[in-house]
Scaffold this motif. Structure first.
Motif, PDB file in Angstrom:
ATOM      1  N   THR A  35      15.194  56.739  51.833  1.00 24.51           N
ATOM      2  CA  THR A  35      13.922  57.467  51.924  1.00 24.51           C
ATOM      3  C   THR A  35      12.805  56.552  52.416  1.00 24.51           C
ATOM      4  OG1 THR A  35      14.579  58.926  50.131  1.00 24.51           O
ATOM      5  CG2 THR A  35      12.231  58.789  50.587  1.00 24.51           C
ATOM      6  N   ARG A  36      12.032  57.065  53.361  1.00 22.23           N
ATOM      7  CA  ARG A  36      10.916  56.292  53.909  1.00 22.23           C
ATOM      8  C   ARG A  36       9.715  56.391  52.961  1.00 22.23           C
ATOM      9  NH1 ARG A  36      11.014  54.966  59.390  1.00 22.23           N
ATOM     10  NH2 ARG A  36      12.914  55.656  60.431  1.00 22.23           N
ATOM     11  N   LEU A  37       9.085  55.241  52.723  1.00 19.36           N
ATOM     12  CA  LEU A  37       7.940  55.226  51.807  1.00 19.36           C
ATOM     13  C   LEU A  37       6.608  55.159  52.542  1.00 19.36           C
ATOM     14  CD1 LEU A  37       9.186  52.651  49.113  1.00 19.36           C
ATOM     15  CD2 LEU A  37       9.517  55.127  49.185  1.00 19.36           C
ATOM     16  N   PHE A  38       6.668  54.902  53.848  1.00 16.79           N
ATOM     17  CA  PHE A  38       5.484  54.507  54.570  1.00 16.79           C
ATOM     18  C   PHE A  38       5.612  54.983  55.993  1.00 16.79           C
ATOM     19  CE2 PHE A  38       2.890  50.988  56.526  1.00 16.79           C
ATOM     20  CZ  PHE A  38       1.740  51.178  55.767  1.00 16.79           C
ATOM     21  N   GLY A  39       4.527  55.410  56.609  1.00 17.73           N
ATOM     22  CA  GLY A  39       4.569  55.802  58.008  1.00 17.73           C
ATOM     23  C   GLY A  39       4.621  57.311  58.161  1.00 17.73           C
ATOM     24  N   ALA A  40       4.596  57.719  59.428  1.00 20.18           N
ATOM     25  CA  ALA A  40       4.453  59.131  59.756  1.00 20.18           C
ATOM     26  C   ALA A  40       5.612  59.979  59.232  1.00 20.18           C
ATOM     27  CB  ALA A  40       4.339  59.303  61.268  1.00 20.18           C
ATOM     28  N   ARG A  41       6.823  59.392  59.162  1.00 18.49           N
ATOM     29  CA  ARG A  41       7.963  60.216  58.759  1.00 18.49           C
ATOM     30  C   ARG A  41       8.265  60.083  57.260  1.00 18.49           C
ATOM     31  NH1 ARG A  41      12.668  58.846  62.596  1.00 18.49           N
ATOM     32  NH2 ARG A  41      11.412  56.996  63.069  1.00 18.49           N
ATOM     33  N   SER A  42       7.314  59.502  56.529  1.00 18.81           N
ATOM     34  CA  SER A  42       7.512  59.360  55.092  1.00 18.81           C
ATOM     35  C   SER A  42       6.936  60.569  54.354  1.00 18.81           C
ATOM     36  CB  SER A  42       6.799  58.102  54.597  1.00 18.81           C
ATOM     37  OG  SER A  42       6.637  58.170  53.208  1.00 18.81           O
ATOM     38  N   PRO A  43       7.609  61.013  53.295  1.00 22.02           N
ATOM     39  CA  PRO A  43       7.034  62.105  52.508  1.00 22.02           C
ATOM     40  C   PRO A  43       5.816  61.645  51.677  1.00 22.02           C
ATOM     41  CG  PRO A  43       9.108  61.373  51.529  1.00 22.02           C
ATOM     42  CD  PRO A  43       8.929  60.597  52.803  1.00 22.02           C
ATOM     43  N   LEU A  44       5.566  60.335  51.647  1.00 18.96           N
ATOM     44  CA  LEU A  44       4.433  59.831  50.860  1.00 18.96           C
ATOM     45  C   LEU A  44       3.221  59.592  51.762  1.00 18.96           C
ATOM     46  CD1 LEU A  44       6.133  56.952  48.785  1.00 18.96           C
ATOM     47  CD2 LEU A  44       5.717  59.271  48.026  1.00 18.96           C
ATOM     48  N   ASP A  45       2.043  60.024  51.303  1.00 12.92           N
ATOM     49  CA  ASP A  45       0.837  59.594  52.018  1.00 12.92           C
ATOM     50  C   ASP A  45       0.345  58.303  51.352  1.00 12.92           C
ATOM     51  OD1 ASP A  45      -0.553  60.243  49.710  1.00 12.92           O
ATOM     52  OD2 ASP A  45      -1.310  62.140  50.501  1.00 12.92           O
ATOM     53  N   SER A  46      -0.778  57.753  51.842  1.00  9.44           N
ATOM     54  CA  SER A  46      -1.175  56.431  51.335  1.00  9.44           C
ATOM     55  C   SER A  46      -1.533  56.472  49.845  1.00  9.44           C
ATOM     56  CB  SER A  46      -2.319  55.854  52.163  1.00  9.44           C
ATOM     57  OG  SER A  46      -3.453  56.679  52.033  1.00  9.44           O
ATOM     58  N   MET A  47      -2.119  57.568  49.388  1.00 14.25           N
ATOM     59  CA  MET A  47      -2.452  57.644  47.959  1.00 14.25           C
ATOM     60  C   MET A  47      -1.184  57.743  47.113  1.00 14.25           C
ATOM     61  SD  MET A  47      -5.452  56.959  47.438  1.00 14.25           S
ATOM     62  CE  MET A  47      -5.140  56.871  45.701  1.00 14.25           C
ATOM     63  N   ASN A  48      -0.200  58.500  47.636  1.00 16.66           N
ATOM     64  CA  ASN A  48       1.082  58.574  46.915  1.00 16.66           C
ATOM     65  C   ASN A  48       1.698  57.186  46.807  1.00 16.66           C
ATOM     66  OD1 ASN A  48       1.914  61.626  48.662  1.00 16.66           O
ATOM     67  ND2 ASN A  48       0.960  61.392  46.661  1.00 16.66           N
ATOM     68  N   LEU A  49       1.575  56.416  47.901  1.00 12.41           N
ATOM     69  CA  LEU A  49       2.160  55.075  47.909  1.00 12.41           C
ATOM     70  C   LEU A  49       1.464  54.168  46.877  1.00 12.41           C
ATOM     71  CD1 LEU A  49       4.180  53.096  49.200  1.00 12.41           C
ATOM     72  CD2 LEU A  49       2.417  52.509  50.879  1.00 12.41           C
ATOM     73  N   VAL A  50       0.126  54.286  46.838  1.00 12.98           N
ATOM     74  CA  VAL A  50      -0.637  53.505  45.852  1.00 12.98           C
ATOM     75  C   VAL A  50      -0.148  53.845  44.437  1.00 12.98           C
ATOM     76  CG1 VAL A  50      -2.928  53.269  44.774  1.00 12.98           C
ATOM     77  CG2 VAL A  50      -2.703  53.174  47.264  1.00 12.98           C
ATOM     78  N   ASN A  51       0.010  55.136  44.186  1.00 13.76           N
ATOM     79  CA  ASN A  51       0.455  55.581  42.859  1.00 13.76           C
ATOM     80  C   ASN A  51       1.887  55.138  42.558  1.00 13.76           C
ATOM     81  OD1 ASN A  51      -1.421  57.381  41.237  1.00 13.76           O
ATOM     82  ND2 ASN A  51      -1.744  58.091  43.336  1.00 13.76           N
ATOM     83  N   PHE A  52       2.722  55.232  43.581  1.00 15.62           N
ATOM     84  CA  PHE A  52       4.115  54.827  43.438  1.00 15.62           C
ATOM     85  C   PHE A  52       4.200  53.349  43.060  1.00 15.62           C
ATOM     86  CE2 PHE A  52       7.438  52.534  45.822  1.00 15.62           C
ATOM     87  CZ  PHE A  52       8.564  52.961  45.128  1.00 15.62           C
ATOM     88  N   ILE A  53       3.439  52.520  43.785  1.00 13.70           N
ATOM     89  CA  ILE A  53       3.488  51.072  43.519  1.00 13.70           C
ATOM     90  C   ILE A  53       2.965  50.766  42.114  1.00 13.70           C
ATOM     91  CG2 ILE A  53       2.563  48.817  44.237  1.00 13.70           C
ATOM     92  CD1 ILE A  53       2.626  49.919  47.139  1.00 13.70           C
ATOM     93  N   ALA A  54       1.867  51.442  41.731  1.00  7.87           N
ATOM     94  CA  ALA A  54       1.317  51.212  40.386  1.00  7.87           C
ATOM     95  C   ALA A  54       2.340  51.600  39.318  1.00  7.87           C
ATOM     96  CB  ALA A  54       0.027  52.000  40.202  1.00  7.87           C
ATOM     97  N   ASP A  55       3.038  52.720  39.555  1.00  8.07           N
ATOM     98  CA  ASP A  55       4.045  53.169  38.576  1.00  8.07           C
ATOM     99  C   ASP A  55       5.200  52.173  38.465  1.00  8.07           C
ATOM    100  OD1 ASP A  55       2.714  55.388  37.884  1.00  8.07           O
ATOM    101  OD2 ASP A  55       3.956  56.815  39.032  1.00  8.07           O
ATOM    102  N   VAL A  56       5.648  51.683  39.614  1.00  7.12           N
ATOM    103  CA  VAL A  56       6.772  50.734  39.597  1.00  7.12           C
ATOM    104  C   VAL A  56       6.361  49.442  38.888  1.00  7.12           C
ATOM    105  CG1 VAL A  56       8.267  49.290  41.041  1.00  7.12           C
ATOM    106  CG2 VAL A  56       7.928  51.703  41.627  1.00  7.12           C
ATOM    107  N   GLU A  57       5.154  48.963  39.200  1.00  4.83           N
ATOM    108  CA  GLU A  57       4.657  47.737  38.543  1.00  4.83           C
ATOM    109  C   GLU A  57       4.632  47.914  37.032  1.00  4.83           C
ATOM    110  OE1 GLU A  57       1.647  46.114  42.091  1.00  4.83           O
ATOM    111  OE2 GLU A  57       0.827  47.069  40.308  1.00  4.83           O
ATOM    112  N   GLU A  58       4.210  49.102  36.640  1.00  4.70           N
ATOM    113  CA  GLU A  58       4.091  49.384  35.218  1.00  4.70           C
ATOM    114  C   GLU A  58       5.454  49.405  34.532  1.00  4.70           C
ATOM    115  OE1 GLU A  58       0.832  52.307  34.821  1.00  4.70           O
ATOM    116  OE2 GLU A  58       2.532  53.372  33.976  1.00  4.70           O
TER     117      GLU A  58
END
Lengths: 102, 454
Positions: A35-58
């Protein structure tokens, strides 16, 4: 305990699956390592990515007492972003954990 | 003989109840007597007009008497109410005080000590002395850690209170003795002959008990304290039906909190007050008891909004700082409050927070209070604090610290919080990081401090 790649993959994929359920996005709910996390073909937008990274860090902090910042300037300036796909993200986290330990 | 309109008025109020503090009750005549004692004490000690006197005290009959006697004496009072010794010392230093008057609780004799001033009198002090006006020094915490000492012309600051009508009113004094809001309540109460209730502590149950016992009608407080009152359940244990007016200020009121307060205390009118240490308290009108919108309606205050920030110019504003440049004032006297506001079409304003607290998420601005209001809608959230943290992708992201009501499964709670936020907030406003600190999220002054707890 030092987590292995499988443990990290579980964290990354569970985080994506949970986000998929909460955001009602089937492509995330069934995310896998490709699954792509970043870029035009990713289901995540930049805010989703920010949230995803924060969740993983946590989760890394909660489950393994590893406190690291994944989204830092050096990660963001790499030619090949570690957040391209779930798989590269898992590899990148493994790399960070090794560096963190030494 | 009284030398100040307020002291004269206090003398005239005679046997009316003035202060209630624990088991002790005193009348306006008692206060007038204490003022007279301090008057002769200051004369005997040869405190000169224009002398800066640090007044180390919390509310009490004696402390108020000392303050008013200093005003009568045309001295410059610097009230200091803090439990931190280091902070007290640094305030005395920054005020350049030459006297230190200490009134400790329960101690009947005031302690007066002469101190060597740090430097020759500031030009603003000389100016006040020439006008033969008393002064008031207030402090605000500077960003560098050194308190900013600002000087008011106490004559001008008190003047508007002389127009107050006499009222049978019972007021609970909540904000501190060295805070513009607390002094505003005090002068208001004294000028209108009110009974002023001083609670034994600022803990919710103690305050609620005092309200019940003395049938308090007016409670000036902060949103943080009002939230604590609800969390503690003190409003259910004590009869607070005497409360007619609850005024709040010093920080933004979350709309969701106001709604819960209205439901818990249906007979009270909620009125927002607005002021700054620099400009004094301005008269305002709330759109409705259930509204956080206010209109500045004060013949002595002008306002304008510059780039989303509220600017004020008032008759009662400070003469200047004793130890700081006037960078927050424009050359023509406008004070940049640092408060961000949103203006509705008909002149009403909503205070949204502090300019320096705005969070910039990839260019989008987020106001912490808006997010906090949404978080407080969640039944399991007792209190919260929203702030920005740096983020390599978006510059900053929104982060929240949460005090949960019942500590259960924190990870599940986190997920519920995010899902709740998704219903009413744009994605960039949703806290990306949520943590659960173990300490309270407010300062000893019952105000949210925007520095997250480590």
């Amino acid at each position: 305990m030092q987590p292995d790649r499988n443990a990290i993959a579980t964290i990354v994929l569970n985080t994506l699956h949970e986000m998929g359920e909460d955001l009602d996005r089937p492509e995330l709910a069934s995310a896998d390592e490709s699954t792509r996390l970043f870029g035009a073909r990713s289901p995540l937008d930049s805010m989703n990515l920010v949230n995803f990274i924060a969740d993983v860090e946590e989760r890394l902090s909660d489950d393994f007492r590893i406190d690291i910042t994944l989204a830092n300037q050096s990660a963001m300036s790499r030619t090949h972003s570690p957040f391209r796909r779930a798989s590269s993200c898992i590899d990148y986290i493994m790399e960070c954990i090794t560096e963190h330990k030494t | 003989m009284a030398n100040h309109w307020l002291v004269e008025r206090i003398f005239e109020f005679g046997d009316r109840a003035c202060f209630v503090q624990g088991q002790q009750a005193s009348t306006y005549a008692d206060l007038a007597g204490e003022i007279a004692r301090f008057r002769s004490f200051f004369q005997k000690q040869k405190i000169a007009p224009g002398a800066i006197v640090a007044l180390e005290a919390d509310y009490s009959l004696k402390a108020v008497a000392a303050l008013l006697a200093l005003f009568e004496h045309k001295a410059i009072a610097a009230p200091i109410t803090t439990t931190s010794k280091a902070e007290t010392e640094s305030r005395i230093r920054e005020a350049n005080a030459c006297w230190r008057l200490t009134l400790s609780e329960g101690d009947s004799s005031p302690k007066l000590q002469s101190i060597e001033p740090q430097s020759p009198p500031h030009q603003l002090v000389t100016q006040l002395t020439e006008l033969n006006h008393p002064g008031l020094i207030l402090f605000s915490s500077g960003s560098t850690g050194t308190p900013k000492a600002m000087i008011h012309d106490a004559h001008r600051l008190l003047e508007p209170f002389s127009k107050k009508r006499t009222r049978r009113l019972s007021i609970l004094i909540f904000l501190l003795f060295d805070h513009i809001g607390g002094l505003n309540t005090l002068f208001n109460g004294l000028a209108s002959g009110a009974k002023i209730v001083i609670p034994a502590s600022r803990e919710a149950h103690t305050v609620a008990q005092a309200i019940e016992a003395h049938k308090v009608k007016l409670l000036p407080a902060s949103p943080t304290f009002l939230n604590l009152l609800l969390i503690s359940g003190a409003h259910e244990k004590h009869d607070l039906s005497s409360l007619r007016f609850i005024t709040y200020g010093t920080e933004p009121m979350p709309q969701s909190l106001l709604k819960r307060l209205k439901a818990a205390l249906p007979d009270a009118n909620f009125i927002q007050t607005f002021g700054t240490s620099e400009t004094g308290i301005s008269q305002t009108v709330s759109r409705a008891s259930s509204s956080t919108q206010i209109k500045i309606d004060d013949p002595d205050t002008e306002f304008k909004i510059v780039d989303g920030e509220l600017w004020l110019r008032s008759r009662s504003q400070i003469l200047g700082y004793l130890n700081h440049e006037m960078s927050r004032f424009t050359p023509d006297g406008w004070f940049k409050t640092g408060d961000t506001v949103v203006e509705s079409g008909d002149g009403f304003l909503t205070l949204t927070g502090r300019r320096e607290d705005l969070i910039n998420v990839g260019g989008e601005k987020v106001t912490p209070s808006e997010v906090e209001s949404v978080l407080l809608e969640i039944p399991e959230v007792a209190d919260c604090l929203v702030f920005g943290e740096s983020n390599a992708i978006t510059g900053q992201n929104v982060a929240a610290q949460i005090i949960p009501k019942n500590t259960t499964d924190l990870r599940a709670l986190k997920r519920r919080i995010k899902n709740h936020c998704r219903e009413s907030l744009a994605p960039y406003k949703i806290p990306a990081r949520i943590t659960f600190p173990e300490k309270a999220l407010f300062s000893s002054r019952f105000k949210k401090s925007r520095t997250p707890i480590a």
